[in-house]
Design an enzyme around this catalytic site. Sequence first.
Site: not given
Ligand code: MRU
Length: 352
Positions: A50, A52, A202, A243, A253-254
């Site tokens: 996981r 991006a 996370q 993302d 983003n998350k």
């Molecule tokens: O659902 P996830 O764990 O894939 O979400 C990840 C995020 O939101 C990160 O902040 C984003 O992908 C940036 S990773 C460099």
Amino acid sequence: MKTITEVYPVIWKGDRVLLIDQNRLPIEYITVEITSLEEMAQAIKTMIVRGAPAIGISAAYGMYLGAREIQTENKQEFLSQLEKIAQLLRATRPTAVNLFWAIERMLKTVRQASGSVEKLKQVLLETAQLIQVEDLQTCQAIGEHGLKVLPPTPHKLRIQTHCNAGALATAGYGTALGVVREAWRAGRLERVYADETRPRLQGAKLTSWECVQEGIPVTVITDNMAAHCLKLGMIDAIVVGADRIAANGDTANKIGTYNLAIAAKYHNIPFFVAASLSTVDFKLATGAEIPIEERDPVEIYQVGDTRLTPPGVEFYNPAFDVTPAELISAIITEYGALAPTELIKLREKQVF
Ligand code: MRU
């Protein structure tokens, strides 16, 4: 290139991919062998891998794993079967644009290549490897540019982050945690405050694990403690990943990032987004157009084997939110840190 972390979430092993199983960390560090397109698609969907950029890299290898099974000598037939492979991977997760970016780059490169189908398969593998290597360099550049814009303080910096935008989420260095790593190496970091990041945790599970691997002091807080910490002056800067960023700088983003940005604005704390140009979707004018993934409600109502809520309750589980550009102090890219309104200037640098 500088030596970097020892954490590589995606490893090419000559004929298969090894993924660190991010659903198992920090309880156990295990790798999962991926030998087919279907296994890769499933690993992305179930979030074994996981983040991006890591999703993009994995999808690129997924394209190769699928392509090597195609039984034809005819280029047109090969390309049409490859499009089906691309479609399967595109359907895994909708928000992180790096997934779509990597797939398109693989397709474009192979369409432009000449030679036998065997040669085209080799081009796909080399392109996946290139995407991976470039991400390491990109994240290091993001880290260096980020260090320059962190605010001057009389003491060492206390940086808050949300989710995991670290080595685990990229080829092995991190975007937001790339900035953190540079600050740590420059002797400017006191500690990281990692938001737990409900519902999948996370921050609690992955960001804290990464910091511990490197001896970076880290404090985990639950998401609802953030405004309180900002009010008490415990945080000097916030750095998060992304993302998908729209052309106007609005940033997906998350889930929970938007709350944090609002609280940061109120308390006058700089709020930075760290992301590579491959995370910018110049086709989208604003963040309103970014598709937001909704995930299984079990992520909300169950912790381990324990169900938290009574029967008859309904749930809403968006995995991402969109932070409006006006709440973002700067977007830190591999080309430097820019005001969100300036992001559009980098458009012509996005080759793929
Ligand atoms: O659902 P996830 O764990 O894939 O979400 C990840 C995020 O939101 C990160 O902040 C984003 O992908 C940036 S990773 C460099």
